[in-house]
Write a protein that holds these residues in place. Structure first.
Motif, short mmCIF file in Angstrom:
data_model
loop_
_atom_site.label_atom_id
_atom_site.label_comp_id
_atom_site.label_asym_id
_atom_site.label_seq_id
_atom_site.Cartn_x
_atom_site.Cartn_y
_atom_site.Cartn_z
N ASP A 418 -1.38 3.16 4.01
CA ASP A 418 -2.12 4.11 4.67
C ASP A 418 -1.48 5.22 4.85
OD1 ASP A 418 -4.03 2.22 6.54
OD2 ASP A 418 -2.31 0.94 6.44
N CYS A 419 -0.32 5.35 4.58
CA CYS A 419 0.23 6.73 4.64
C CYS A 419 0.01 7.46 3.37
CB CYS A 419 1.86 6.39 4.72
SG CYS A 419 2.31 5.49 6.37
N CYS A 422 -1.57 10.69 3.51
CA CYS A 422 -1.20 11.68 4.92
C CYS A 422 -0.38 12.81 4.50
CB CYS A 422 -0.69 10.79 6.02
SG CYS A 422 0.04 11.53 7.35
N ALA A 424 1.58 14.37 6.51
CA ALA A 424 2.78 14.43 7.13
C ALA A 424 3.88 13.47 7.04
CB ALA A 424 2.52 14.11 8.67
N ARG A 425 3.42 12.72 5.34
CA ARG A 425 4.30 11.68 5.27
C ARG A 425 5.72 11.92 4.77
NH1 ARG A 425 0.87 12.06 1.11
NH2 ARG A 425 1.79 12.56 -1.05
N CYS A 428 7.36 11.95 8.22
CA CYS A 428 7.31 10.71 9.16
C CYS A 428 7.41 9.56 8.32
CB CYS A 428 5.81 10.59 9.63
SG CYS A 428 5.20 9.20 10.33
N ALA A 429 7.12 9.41 7.13
CA ALA A 429 7.17 7.88 6.22
C ALA A 429 6.92 6.99 7.04
CB ALA A 429 8.72 8.25 5.77
N GLY A 430 6.01 6.85 8.04
CA GLY A 430 5.54 5.71 8.59
C GLY A 430 6.26 5.51 10.02
N PRO A 446 3.39 0.77 8.87
CA PRO A 446 3.45 2.38 9.30
C PRO A 446 2.96 2.24 10.96
CG PRO A 446 1.63 1.73 7.90
CD PRO A 446 2.27 0.63 7.94
N ASN A 447 3.42 2.88 11.65
CA ASN A 447 3.14 3.11 13.30
C ASN A 447 1.87 4.07 13.09
OD1 ASN A 447 5.28 2.17 15.01
ND2 ASN A 447 6.47 3.09 13.33
N LEU A 448 0.61 3.23 12.81
CA LEU A 448 -0.81 3.74 12.90
C LEU A 448 -1.21 4.28 14.30
CD1 LEU A 448 -2.30 1.80 10.14
CD2 LEU A 448 -1.08 4.00 9.87
N CYS A 451 -0.57 8.34 14.63
CA CYS A 451 -0.71 9.29 13.70
C CYS A 451 -1.12 10.70 13.70
CB CYS A 451 -1.61 8.80 12.38
SG CYS A 451 -0.99 7.31 11.54
N ILE A 454 1.23 12.67 15.74
CA ILE A 454 2.40 13.18 14.77
C ILE A 454 1.92 14.34 13.91
CG2 ILE A 454 3.65 12.25 12.63
CD1 ILE A 454 5.00 11.43 15.07
N ARG A 455 0.70 14.23 13.50
CA ARG A 455 0.40 15.46 12.56
C ARG A 455 0.09 16.54 13.44
NH1 ARG A 455 -2.40 11.03 9.18
NH2 ARG A 455 -4.01 10.83 10.89
S1 SF4 Z 1 1.53 10.06 10.61
FE1 SF4 Z 1 0.63 8.01 10.19
S2 SF4 Z 1 -0.32 8.02 8.11
FE2 SF4 Z 1 1.08 9.64 8.22
S3 SF4 Z 1 3.14 9.03 7.52
FE3 SF4 Z 1 3.37 8.86 9.62
S4 SF4 Z 1 2.39 6.61 10.16
FE4 SF4 Z 1 2.00 7.25 7.79
#
Ligand code: SF4
Ligand code: SF4
Length: 486
Positions: A418-419, A422, A424-425, A428-430, A446-448, A451, A454-455
């Motif tokens: 899922d990352c 993305c 922001a990975r 964040c890397a999950g 991943p901590n979905l 997201c 975080i973004r």
């Molecule tokens: S924001 Fe979400 S999709 Fe992006 S790296 Fe972090 S956990 Fe993964």
């Protein structure tokens, strides 16, 4: 025969565009790097956003816009090397594989949980609360000296090649085992000095047990201190309570003031856990920074299952973000004057941007960092200490490399489908392995659930970074060495 070079076409690479201080920037995702756009580079971006083009087509369009042919060729080459633009047939265009760290990655930080006992009963505690992963039954409650010495020896052995290493003391409540802490500081300093190496120390505490003698020791030994504190009394006392339900604010406030006044060798940080009803970030920041005098204040939403009463819902998290934005704007004003604001959530991200991190894993857990519990059991980090499920071995027998590899493989960004798209990975890397376990039952998930949050927050920090780099770049130099321990 047609060659690859002849068929090459360029298209846009993977980036996140942002503006800061009136300048335009790109966050180059595969590299985790920041690229400032001038007019010429912006023209190339605009041309390629209409569709892929061969080098010849691109050159022609640029020269039609009054670019000298030599300058245009140089610009295209520079943007290609920086991966702002990529060859269309490049398999790396969508996602650059992140390197797997070497199996013998040397240890840098050991988090020593000196005790699993605590004199508070904070309802949200990840160690004792409803979502706990620890299984301390039948294990020692306090670390003893032989285990502590073996832990120090283990750190020094496993970190060979590193000039400087770090010990963080943790609990339970760390200061419930202060006699051992003192012995460890003496022993570890001697051992490191014998090897011509440097070791530094920090601790996290709830501040209830601080005394003038302890403060003097911490200051004399330059031990960094993070105090867990949730704001003014009406907020702090909601969940940070003694076993009888009484709030701890009145006990700790005078001790914190004495600590800040008496400990002159390292900045003192507050770490706030945000929970349902304790989300007034600006008010909390003002109290801790201005009324009590902490040098830095950092915030983290509680790690919990979403159905707990103290969990923050989506609306609450939106409110937290709004208040983060207010403090971030203030941070920028301070930075442009060359002053530190003290909101460590911005400083930590700016440090990562400045250092160009591109993470294979969300944090150092089981990589450059390990936790060790009172029994000598080794864990990926302090939050997994005393958990049989997550144990990675014991100080007496060493790291179970198979278990460590399994933890790292599952937590690697390449395993988090899922990352992969993305932007922001690289930062964040999950997200936190411990939070992933509490939420999804898998440290590699991943901590979905956060997201978008975080973004948005990463974009905010990028804009601040861009504005500082455009208007007061010297300010960023202080972030070259900064490391955050979550
Ligand atoms: S924001 Fe979400 S999709 Fe992006 S790296 Fe972090 S956990 Fe993964
Ligand atoms: S981010 Fe999570 S897994 Fe990583 S060190 Fe911090 S608590 Fe442990």
């Amino acid at each position: 025969m047609t060659t690859w070079a002849q068929t090459r076409t360029y298209r846009l690479g993977e980036f996140h565009a942002f503006e800061g201080g009136g300048s335009q920037f790109l966050y180059l995702v595969p590299a985790g790097a920041i690229f400032e756009l001038d007019t010429a580079a912006a023209t190339v971006i605009s041309l390629l956003s209409e569709g892929a083009a061969t080098p010849e087509e691109l050159m022609e369009k640029l020269t039609q816009r009054d670019f000298a042919a030599g300058d245009a060729a140089e610009l295209i080459q520079e943007m290609f090397l920086a991966r702002v633009i990529v060859a269309r047939d490049s398999s790396s265009a969508n996602r650059e594989p992140v390197e797997t760290p070497p199996a013998d990655f040397p240890l840098q930080t050991l988090v020593m949980n000196l005790t699993n006992q605590c004199n508070l009963s904070c309802q949200y505690c990840y160690e004792f609360g409803e979502d706990k992963v620890a299984t301390p039954e039948g294990k020692p409650k306090f670390m003893d000296l032989p285990t502590a010495k073996a832990s120090v020896d283990f750190l020094l052995e496993q970190s060979s090649g590193r000039k400087a290493v770090h010990i963080t003391f943790f609990g339970g409540e760390t200061l419930m085992n202060f006699p051992l802490l003192k012995q460890v500081v003496t022993y570890a300093s001697q051992r490191a000095a014998e090897q011509g190496r440097h070791i530094d120390f920090s601790l996290t505490t709830n501040a209830t047990l601080l005394t003038p003698t302890i403060i003097e020791f911490l200051s004399q030994n330059s031990i960094g201190v993070t105090v867990s504190m949730d704001g003014p009394p009406e907020l702090h006392d909601k969940l940070r309570v003694f076993a009888n339900g009484k709030g701890s604010y009145d006990i700790i406030a005078p001790r914190v003031r004495a600590l800040i006044q008496g400990h002159r060798t390292r900045p003192i940080t507050a770490r706030v856990t945000l929970t349902n009803g304790v989300t007034d970030v600006v008010k909390i920041f003002r109290h801790l920074k201005q009324d009590l005098g902490f040098h830095e204040v950092g915030f983290a939403p509680v790690t919990t299952s979403p159905d707990r009463l103290y969990a923050i819902n989506e609306r609450g998290m939106d409110g937290v973000l709004e208040q983060f934005h207010i403090l971030a704007d203030e941070y920028l004003e301070y930075a442009l004057r060359g002053e530190m604001h003290g909101f460590s959530n911005v400083s930590d991200t700016i440090a990562e941007l400045y250092q160009g991190v591109n993470k294979s894993h969300p944090c150092g857990a089981a990589l450059g960092l390990l936790g060790v519990g009172p029994s000598g059991d080794i864990a990926p980090c302090h939050r997994f200490v005393d958990s049989d499920t997550h144990s990675l071995g014991n100080i007496a027998t060493g790291v179970d490399r198979e278990k460590q590899a399994d933890f790292l493989n599952r937590g690697h960004i390449n395993s988090k489908y899922d990352c992969h798209t993305c932007w922001a990975r690289p930062l964040c890397a999950g997200g936190c392995h411990h939070e992933a376990f509490v939420r999804y039952g898998d440290t590699g998930h991943p901590n979905l659930h956060y997201c978008d949050w975080i973004r948005d927050w990463t974009d905010t920090c990028l804009r601040i970074y861009g504005a500082i780099s455009a208007q007061n770049p010297g300010f960023l130099e202080q972030f070259a060495e900064r490391k955050a321990l979550n």
